[in-house]
Design a protein around this motif. Structure first.
Motif, PDB file in Angstrom:
ATOM      1  N   GLU A  33      71.367  52.949  50.795  1.00 20.84           N
ATOM      2  CA  GLU A  33      71.225  52.235  52.070  1.00 20.84           C
ATOM      3  C   GLU A  33      71.686  50.799  51.856  1.00 20.84           C
ATOM      4  O   GLU A  33      71.392  50.209  50.826  1.00 20.84           O
ATOM      5  N   TRP A  35      81.627  54.843  52.905  1.00 17.96           N
ATOM      6  CA  TRP A  35      81.751  55.195  51.501  1.00 17.96           C
ATOM      7  C   TRP A  35      81.890  53.923  50.664  1.00 17.96           C
ATOM      8  O   TRP A  35      82.298  52.897  51.161  1.00 17.96           O
ATOM      9  N   PRO A  92      74.498  54.264  56.028  1.00 18.56           N
ATOM     10  CA  PRO A  92      74.307  54.888  54.713  1.00 18.56           C
ATOM     11  C   PRO A  92      75.660  55.072  54.018  1.00 18.56           C
ATOM     12  O   PRO A  92      76.637  55.477  54.645  1.00 18.56           O
ATOM     13  N   LYS A  93      75.694  54.758  52.740  1.00 18.22           N
ATOM     14  CA  LYS A  93      76.944  54.847  51.979  1.00 18.22           C
ATOM     15  C   LYS A  93      76.903  56.034  51.032  1.00 18.22           C
ATOM     16  O   LYS A  93      75.876  56.362  50.445  1.00 18.22           O
ATOM     17  N   THR A  94      78.050  56.671  50.857  1.00 17.72           N
ATOM     18  CA  THR A  94      78.238  57.777  49.930  1.00 17.72           C
ATOM     19  C   THR A  94      79.090  57.281  48.776  1.00 17.72           C
ATOM     20  O   THR A  94      80.118  56.635  48.995  1.00 17.72           O
ATOM     21  N   CYS A 124      76.208  60.103  45.116  1.00 19.09           N
ATOM     22  CA  CYS A 124      75.023  59.267  45.317  1.00 19.09           C
ATOM     23  C   CYS A 124      74.989  58.745  46.745  1.00 19.09           C
ATOM     24  O   CYS A 124      76.020  58.574  47.391  1.00 19.09           O
ATOM     25  N   TYR A 125      73.773  58.481  47.194  1.00 18.98           N
ATOM     26  CA  TYR A 125      73.558  57.934  48.527  1.00 18.98           C
ATOM     27  C   TYR A 125      72.737  56.658  48.407  1.00 18.98           C
ATOM     28  O   TYR A 125      71.775  56.619  47.651  1.00 18.98           O
TER      29      TYR A 125
END
Length: 92
Positions: free
Chosen positions: A56, A86, A62-64, A53-54
């Motif tokens: 903001e 992450w 941006p986080k994974t 998933c991604y």
């Protein structure tokens, strides 16, 4: 016991090496920079690409999120280290 010239030179070199190591480890690369503050934030899942998933976040990084079962549009609470890209989903 008396030290000869080469032993004295070796001691001076080892002392200089240790001093330089201590200065570098505390001033140039402090240990406390390795310990990051945990940040918790409620976000909306933007996409889910086969379990990744991604999202903001407020820090504009941006986080994974790996092993994610949420669907796009779901609101979740995530935990991430300050400045990292992450995150993990926190279950309430």
């Amino acid at each position: 016991m008396e030290l000869n010239s080469s032993q004295k030179t070796s001691l001076v070199f080892i002392g200089a090496f240790l001093t330089a190591g201590i200065v570098l480890s505390t001033m140039v690369f402090p240990f406390w920079n390795l310990i990051r503050e945990d940040v918790f934030e409620e976000v909306t899942i933007l996409t889910n690409d086969d379990g990744v998933c991604y999202v903001e976040t407020l820090d504009d990084i941006p986080k994974t999120i790996e092993d994610c079962a949420a669907n796009p549009g779901d609101k979740v609470t995530i935990k991430f280290g300050d400045g990292l890209a992450w995150a993990t989903i926190v279950t309430p």
